[in-house]
Design an enzyme around this catalytic site. Sequence first.
Site, PDB file in Angstrom:
ATOM      1  N   ASP A  74       1.086  -1.166   0.254  1.00  0.00           N
ATOM      2  CA  ASP A  74       0.636  -0.142  -0.005  1.00  0.00           C
ATOM      3  C   ASP A  74       1.063   1.128  -0.108  1.00  0.00           C
ATOM      4  O   ASP A  74       2.097   1.368  -0.770  1.00  0.00           O
ATOM      5  CB  ASP A  74      -1.075  -0.295   1.171  1.00  0.00           C
ATOM      6  CG  ASP A  74      -2.240   1.081   1.181  1.00  0.00           C
ATOM      7  OD1 ASP A  74      -2.246   1.487   0.409  1.00  0.00           O
ATOM      8  OD2 ASP A  74      -3.421   0.414   0.921  1.00  0.00           O
TER       9      ASP A  74
ATOM     10  N   HIS B  97      10.423  -0.247 -12.104  1.00  0.00           N
ATOM     11  CA  HIS B  97      10.178  -0.782 -13.226  1.00  0.00           C
ATOM     12  C   HIS B  97       9.441  -2.032 -12.576  1.00  0.00           C
ATOM     13  O   HIS B  97       9.151  -1.554 -10.756  1.00  0.00           O
ATOM     14  CB  HIS B  97      11.566  -1.893 -12.572  1.00  0.00           C
ATOM     15  CG  HIS B  97      13.230  -0.678 -13.835  1.00  0.00           C
ATOM     16  ND1 HIS B  97      12.599  -0.835 -14.935  1.00  0.00           N
ATOM     17  CD2 HIS B  97      14.069   0.224 -12.602  1.00  0.00           C
ATOM     18  CE1 HIS B  97      13.860   0.198 -15.352  1.00  0.00           C
ATOM     19  NE2 HIS B  97      14.837  -0.094 -13.889  1.00  0.00           N
TER      20      HIS B  97
END
Length: 443
Positions: free
Chosen positions: A217, A292
Amino acid sequence: MRASTLFFGALALLPILVVGQLSGHVGPLTSTSSKASKTCNVLNYGAKADKTTDIGPPLASAWAACQTGGTVVIPAGDYAMSTWVTLKNGKAVALQLDGVIYRTGSAGGNMIMIRDTQDFEMHSSTGKGAVQGNGYQIHAQGSRSGARNLRLYKVTDFSVHDLALVDAPAFHFSMDTCTNGEVYNMAIRGGDWGGLDGIDVWSTNMWIHDVMVTNKDECVTVKSPAKNILIENIYCNWSGGCALGSLGANTAISNIVYKNVYTWSSNQMMMIKSNGGSGYVEDVVFENFIGHGNAYSLDVDQYWSSMSAVDGSGVKLTNLTFKNWKGTESNGASRGPIKVVCADDAPCTDITISDFAMWTESGSKQWYSCRSAYGTGFCLKKGTGSSYAATTSTQSAAPTGYSAASMSADLKTAFGTTISIPIPTLPASYYPGAAPHSKVAGS
Ligand SMILES: *[C@@H]1O[C@H](CO)[C@@H](O)[C@H](O)[C@H]1NC(C)=O
Ligand SMILES: *[C@@H]1O[C@H](CO)[C@@H](O)[C@H](O)[C@H]1NC(C)=O
């Protein structure tokens, strides 16, 4: 006269840091060494490093004895915490956590809460201090109810640094209504689940830098109200990613800079999330982002479906700049690297996207999509105007210059939610090629 001489004498010992986005000095007003002239060691107040005896009451007693002009010391060793503490009304006080506090109690709230305190420093002198929330014991039951590891409320002129916060039952670290704070050299590592936020901040004049977050989160997220916050050298090492939000009624966020943010295997590199609501987000810069393996990259979503709609025509987003974003996203055909979905009844204005090059890791296509969004770059419409439906363009060739460095130690497998999560050591770097601003304790 004398008092002011002393005051400025103390200040002169500290580096005065006023960096671009900040509105003044951040950090404690008096030095670590001046606070160390009076120490209150929790072992002298009934604590035992036996991983069984509750450190809660001894910590509260040590604070009471040292809260004005002293240092509360939790020496190296393993401590249990079964009842929580609220440490308040401190002035020129430090909390030196060199040991590890293991949660054994099950209440909600905050394991350690600091409030209404001025000139405060919380740190580990060795870089080995940690709060181990053992959240997996609760998460394995399918529950997210439990304590935060650390919360600061109405704390001014402070720093928190060189600590690890691990496996919080709920959030790891929130700062609410604080001012003039510096947070740095932190490793936060939680379960692979939503609702286990890393750092949440709604405060004024804060410098948060050199922080690593693992969870699923919030990495380092700004909530409302907030202004003059500089967030830099952030390593979202398998996380949810950074965000502004969620934003509701009367949002007031301005003068925020995110700089040098490396995001790996997260939900997004940066999200601005709302659904309805009112108020503004303005004068914000998101600069030097590398991503990425993330789902979304730049993700503005003012119709965020995970949030129930709030009254209001939408939070007005103005003067937001995204520049120098590089890297790759997980699958650009399903989630393209640029999504700017603004509220139709409060279109975004003066948005700039420049020097942005990202490409997909799977397949050979990606999209950019904008809705009711005005500014410069990519799918943004020029000038100002009324709402417009989403316009989406698809690319089938990689943009030039998208390749970007990876961190050599990207987390390869999530920690899950059912087994104990090991306490990390503080990383030597939090962004490719960037040394931390302050030496990491113990290094
Ligand atoms: C836009 O925001 C930047 C960064 O905070 C600020 O320097 C600039 O003055 C703002 N521009 C306007 C027109 O307010
Ligand atoms: C990223 O997280 C993994 C697991 O916590 C850790 O092994 C690795 O060292 C972290 N990367 C850095 C650069 O600290």
